[in-house]
Design a protein around this motif. Structure first.
Motif, PDB file in Angstrom:
ATOM      1  N   GLY A  26      24.944  -3.116 -16.008  1.00 53.41           N
ATOM      2  CA  GLY A  26      23.831  -3.269 -16.935  1.00 53.41           C
ATOM      3  C   GLY A  26      22.576  -3.887 -16.374  1.00 53.41           C
ATOM      4  O   GLY A  26      21.586  -4.041 -17.096  1.00 53.41           O
ATOM      5  N   ALA A  27      22.574  -4.255 -15.095  1.00 50.74           N
ATOM      6  CA  ALA A  27      21.346  -4.775 -14.493  1.00 50.74           C
ATOM      7  C   ALA A  27      20.290  -3.672 -14.462  1.00 50.74           C
ATOM      8  O   ALA A  27      20.607  -2.482 -14.399  1.00 50.74           O
ATOM      9  CB  ALA A  27      21.617  -5.285 -13.079  1.00 50.74           C
ATOM     10  N   THR A  28      19.039  -4.062 -14.492  1.00 48.56           N
ATOM     11  CA  THR A  28      17.936  -3.103 -14.476  1.00 48.56           C
ATOM     12  C   THR A  28      17.651  -2.642 -13.058  1.00 48.56           C
ATOM     13  O   THR A  28      17.422  -3.460 -12.163  1.00 48.56           O
ATOM     14  CB  THR A  28      16.670  -3.737 -15.071  1.00 48.56           C
ATOM     15  OG1 THR A  28      16.931  -4.144 -16.409  1.00 48.56           O
ATOM     16  CG2 THR A  28      15.506  -2.757 -15.054  1.00 48.56           C
ATOM     17  N   LEU A  29      17.680  -1.350 -12.845  1.00 45.66           N
ATOM     18  CA  LEU A  29      17.323  -0.781 -11.555  1.00 45.66           C
ATOM     19  C   LEU A  29      15.804  -0.861 -11.399  1.00 45.66           C
ATOM     20  O   LEU A  29      15.061  -0.443 -12.288  1.00 45.66           O
ATOM     21  CB  LEU A  29      17.796   0.668 -11.483  1.00 45.66           C
ATOM     22  CG  LEU A  29      17.597   1.438 -10.171  1.00 45.66           C
ATOM     23  CD1 LEU A  29      18.633   2.563 -10.084  1.00 45.66           C
ATOM     24  CD2 LEU A  29      16.187   2.028 -10.040  1.00 45.66           C
ATOM     25  N   VAL A  30      15.348  -1.410 -10.275  1.00 46.84           N
ATOM     26  CA  VAL A  30      13.907  -1.542 -10.061  1.00 46.84           C
ATOM     27  C   VAL A  30      13.514  -0.927  -8.723  1.00 46.84           C
ATOM     28  O   VAL A  30      14.279  -0.962  -7.763  1.00 46.84           O
ATOM     29  CB  VAL A  30      13.436  -3.011 -10.123  1.00 46.84           C
ATOM     30  CG1 VAL A  30      13.641  -3.591 -11.506  1.00 46.84           C
ATOM     31  CG2 VAL A  30      14.144  -3.869  -9.081  1.00 46.84           C
ATOM     32  N   GLU A  31      12.312  -0.371  -8.706  1.00 46.30           N
ATOM     33  CA  GLU A  31      11.763   0.213  -7.486  1.00 46.30           C
ATOM     34  C   GLU A  31      10.466  -0.455  -7.073  1.00 46.30           C
ATOM     35  O   GLU A  31      10.074  -0.368  -5.907  1.00 46.30           O
ATOM     36  CB  GLU A  31      11.523   1.708  -7.699  1.00 46.30           C
ATOM     37  CG  GLU A  31      12.798   2.491  -7.956  1.00 46.30           C
ATOM     38  CD  GLU A  31      12.537   3.946  -8.275  1.00 46.30           C
ATOM     39  OE1 GLU A  31      13.201   4.805  -7.671  1.00 46.30           O
ATOM     40  OE2 GLU A  31      11.669   4.226  -9.134  1.00 46.30           O
TER      41      GLU A  31
ATOM     42  N   ALA B 210      15.413  -3.140   6.151  1.00 45.34           N
ATOM     43  CA  ALA B 210      14.793  -2.640   4.923  1.00 45.34           C
ATOM     44  C   ALA B 210      14.957  -3.651   3.791  1.00 45.34           C
ATOM     45  O   ALA B 210      14.047  -3.843   2.978  1.00 45.34           O
ATOM     46  CB  ALA B 210      15.418  -1.304   4.527  1.00 45.34           C
ATOM     47  N   GLY B 211      16.119  -4.307   3.733  1.00 42.74           N
ATOM     48  CA  GLY B 211      16.336  -5.324   2.707  1.00 42.74           C
ATOM     49  C   GLY B 211      15.389  -6.505   2.870  1.00 42.74           C
ATOM     50  O   GLY B 211      14.830  -7.001   1.884  1.00 42.74           O
ATOM     51  N   LEU B 212      15.195  -6.943   4.091  1.00 37.81           N
ATOM     52  CA  LEU B 212      14.265  -8.051   4.345  1.00 37.81           C
ATOM     53  C   LEU B 212      12.841  -7.652   3.982  1.00 37.81           C
ATOM     54  O   LEU B 212      12.090  -8.451   3.407  1.00 37.81           O
ATOM     55  CB  LEU B 212      14.348  -8.477   5.812  1.00 37.81           C
ATOM     56  CG  LEU B 212      15.698  -9.027   6.279  1.00 37.81           C
ATOM     57  CD1 LEU B 212      15.655  -9.337   7.772  1.00 37.81           C
ATOM     58  CD2 LEU B 212      16.066 -10.282   5.490  1.00 37.81           C
ATOM     59  N   ASP B 213      12.494  -6.407   4.304  1.00 42.15           N
ATOM     60  CA  ASP B 213      11.159  -5.913   3.961  1.00 42.15           C
ATOM     61  C   ASP B 213      10.968  -5.885   2.452  1.00 42.15           C
ATOM     62  O   ASP B 213       9.931  -6.289   1.926  1.00 42.15           O
ATOM     63  CB  ASP B 213      10.977  -4.516   4.554  1.00 42.15           C
ATOM     64  CG  ASP B 213       9.559  -3.991   4.344  1.00 42.15           C
ATOM     65  OD1 ASP B 213       8.621  -4.791   4.426  1.00 42.15           O
ATOM     66  OD2 ASP B 213       9.411  -2.782   4.099  1.00 42.15           O
ATOM     67  N   ASN B 214      11.980  -5.423   1.724  1.00 41.26           N
ATOM     68  CA  ASN B 214      11.900  -5.402   0.263  1.00 41.26           C
ATOM     69  C   ASN B 214      11.763  -6.811  -0.306  1.00 41.26           C
ATOM     70  O   ASN B 214      10.979  -7.049  -1.225  1.00 41.26           O
ATOM     71  CB  ASN B 214      13.144  -4.730  -0.325  1.00 41.26           C
ATOM     72  CG  ASN B 214      13.087  -3.216  -0.225  1.00 41.26           C
ATOM     73  OD1 ASN B 214      12.013  -2.623  -0.190  1.00 41.26           O
ATOM     74  ND2 ASN B 214      14.249  -2.593  -0.158  1.00 41.26           N
ATOM     75  N   ALA B 215      12.541  -7.750   0.229  1.00 35.02           N
ATOM     76  CA  ALA B 215      12.466  -9.127  -0.261  1.00 35.02           C
ATOM     77  C   ALA B 215      11.074  -9.705  -0.063  1.00 35.02           C
ATOM     78  O   ALA B 215      10.508 -10.324  -0.976  1.00 35.02           O
ATOM     79  CB  ALA B 215      13.512  -9.991   0.447  1.00 35.02           C
ATOM     80  N   ARG B 216      10.519  -9.507   1.118  1.00 35.42           N
ATOM     81  CA  ARG B 216       9.168 -10.020   1.386  1.00 35.42           C
ATOM     82  C   ARG B 216       8.135  -9.367   0.472  1.00 35.42           C
ATOM     83  O   ARG B 216       7.276 -10.039  -0.102  1.00 35.42           O
ATOM     84  CB  ARG B 216       8.791  -9.780   2.853  1.00 35.42           C
ATOM     85  CG  ARG B 216       9.374 -10.767   3.836  1.00 35.42           C
ATOM     86  CD  ARG B 216       8.764 -10.586   5.217  1.00 35.42           C
ATOM     87  NE  ARG B 216       9.106  -9.287   5.777  1.00 35.42           N
ATOM     88  CZ  ARG B 216      10.156  -9.057   6.559  1.00 35.42           C
ATOM     89  NH1 ARG B 216      10.979 -10.051   6.857  1.00 35.42           N
ATOM     90  NH2 ARG B 216      10.394  -7.861   7.045  1.00 35.42           N
ATOM     91  N   SER B 217       8.208  -8.047   0.360  1.00 32.93           N
ATOM     92  CA  SER B 217       7.198  -7.313  -0.405  1.00 32.93           C
ATOM     93  C   SER B 217       7.257  -7.633  -1.895  1.00 32.93           C
ATOM     94  O   SER B 217       6.232  -7.893  -2.530  1.00 32.93           O
ATOM     95  CB  SER B 217       7.367  -5.813  -0.186  1.00 32.93           C
ATOM     96  OG  SER B 217       7.192  -5.484   1.169  1.00 32.93           O
ATOM     97  N   PHE B 218       8.468  -7.623  -2.470  1.00 32.28           N
ATOM     98  CA  PHE B 218       8.601  -7.953  -3.884  1.00 32.28           C
ATOM     99  C   PHE B 218       8.147  -9.384  -4.140  1.00 32.28           C
ATOM    100  O   PHE B 218       7.455  -9.661  -5.132  1.00 32.28           O
ATOM    101  CB  PHE B 218      10.051  -7.771  -4.349  1.00 32.28           C
ATOM    102  CG  PHE B 218      10.375  -6.388  -4.830  1.00 32.28           C
ATOM    103  CD1 PHE B 218      10.455  -6.105  -6.192  1.00 32.28           C
ATOM    104  CD2 PHE B 218      10.597  -5.359  -3.927  1.00 32.28           C
ATOM    105  CE1 PHE B 218      10.757  -4.827  -6.642  1.00 32.28           C
ATOM    106  CE2 PHE B 218      10.895  -4.072  -4.359  1.00 32.28           C
ATOM    107  CZ  PHE B 218      10.976  -3.803  -5.724  1.00 32.28           C
TER     108      PHE B 218
END
Length: 381
Positions: free
Chosen positions: A279-284, A131-139
């Motif tokens: 304090g980092a911004t949570l992103v979806e 899922a992490g790899l998929d998120n990295a590719r997609s973002f």
């Protein structure tokens, strides 16, 4: 003596490094004056070999080992298609110049103009989940389509996925190395480095040619990744990891830091959750990143409207069956009631639509496919 030659000679002296280089420049105003007038107090702190090199330079000038190495290094760069970007050059990356003790010199394979593009760094775990790899590719793909160059470290895992996502989005990507630009590390990503260059991307390092990958080089590499970028997106990371260090460097450099949340049961999500608490911004979505940066660049949908693909009942049922995570062919057949032939045809069709992707032994939803499940209607292609 030009600034590039003097800078290379100074940095060649073992033990000098960027910190002492900038101390000298603050005092003398130019690298050539610093090289010619190296203070005894600083010289005495350098290794014996560096002291000997400098004294020989004072005696022999252009015939010294030090300047002969500089001329040889510049010739090797020409032969190997490597450009040298000095801090005094007008096209030195302005954001990188803002950080504390920036690299005085950059070795670059690829077009110099790419350094002027707005950049987003995407970093994360080498042993990321699927899922992490998929998120990295997609973002990375979506941000590249928005006009950002995707900067990362060419490491296994999230870094490599981010570079590939940028390539898939036909955007620019920059790989910053902890080795020389002619010594691609890790070896498994040599083909990826070739793809990056072939697509108009860049390979970058502050280290001389033929420098190997050593542990001490990677914190220096990380400060360049964050320093080049407007913001850093952390995809997955353990609590003690180089990726988390990169994100913290970004905070110190006054950059925006973004993190993708994950399951509380996933140890690779703990670094992201820790940053969010700090304090980092949570992103979806990639839109969250673009929006936080002030909307400097339009999202892809604003400039490239795409027709909607409406899902029929069979497609929607298949997507819903995959919501729990990766599924094997046998599991999908049992949960959807599809026959083997019909199921394979359906999977292929939906993979072409970008709704799911094949894994060893099965399939999983892409970010687009997951969004489509939530919408329950259709998805833009």
């Amino acid at each position: 003596m030009d600034a590039l030659t003097a800078s290379m000679a100074l940095l060649r002296l073992e033990g000098l490094g960027p910190a002492r280089y900038w101390q000298l420049l603050d005092h003398f105003g130019s690298p050539d004056r610093a090289l010619l007038q190296l203070p005894q107090a600083m010289l005495s702190k350098l290794p014996v070999r560096a002291q000997s090199q400098w004294r020989e330079f004072c005696r022999l000038g252009a015939q010294s080992e030090l300047l002969e190495w500089v001329q040889g290094e510049r010739a090797r760069c020409v032969q190997r298609g490597v450009q040298l970007v000095c801090h005094s050059d007008s096209d030195y990356p302005p954001l990188l110049m803002e950080i504390s003790r920036p690299p005085p010199l950059l070795y670059l394979r690829g077009p110099r103009a790419i350094l002027a593009l707005p950049q987003i760094a995407i970093v994360g775990a080498r042993r990321a989940t699927s899922a992490g790899l998929d998120n990295a590719r997609s973002f990375a793909m979506e941000l590249a389509r928005s006009g950002f160059a995707i900067t990362s470290g060419l490491a296994l895992g999230v870094d490599a996925a981010a570079h590939r996502g940028a390539l898939r989005g036909t955007g620019a990507t920059i790989a910053v190395l902890g080795s020389g630009v002619d010594c691609i590390y890790p070896r498994q990503n040599r083909a990826l480095a070739d793809e990056i260059l072939a697509a108009g991307g860049a390979i970058l390092s502050e280290l001389p040619l033929e420098s190997g990958a050593e542990a001490k080089n990677f914190p220096r590499r990380n400060r360049i990744i964050s320093g080049l970028s407007m913001g850093v997106l952390l995809v997955e990371a353990a609590l003690r990891s180089g990726s988390l260090i990169t994100a913290r460097l970004a905070l110190e450099q006054n950059r925006e830091v973004f993190a993708i949340p994950g399951s509380i049961h996933n140890p690779m999500a703990r670094g992201c959750h820790h940053l969010i608490r700090e304090g980092a911004t949570l992103v979806e979505t990639s839109g969250d990143v673009v929006g936080q940066l002030g909307g400097l660049l339009a999202e892809p949908s604003a400039t490239e409207p795409a027709p909607a693909i409406l899902l029929d009942d069979r497609q929607r049922r298949l997507l819903l069956a995959m919501q729990g995570g990766p599924r094997s062919i046998e599991q999908l057949a049992g949960e959807t009631g599809e026959g083997p032939g019909e199921l394979m045809a359906l999977l292929l069709q939906m993979e072409l639509e970008g709704l799911l992707e094949q894994l060893p032994g099965g399939y999983q939803l892409t970010v687009r496919g997951a969004a489509c499940c939530c919408e329950g209607e259709g998805v833009a292609s």
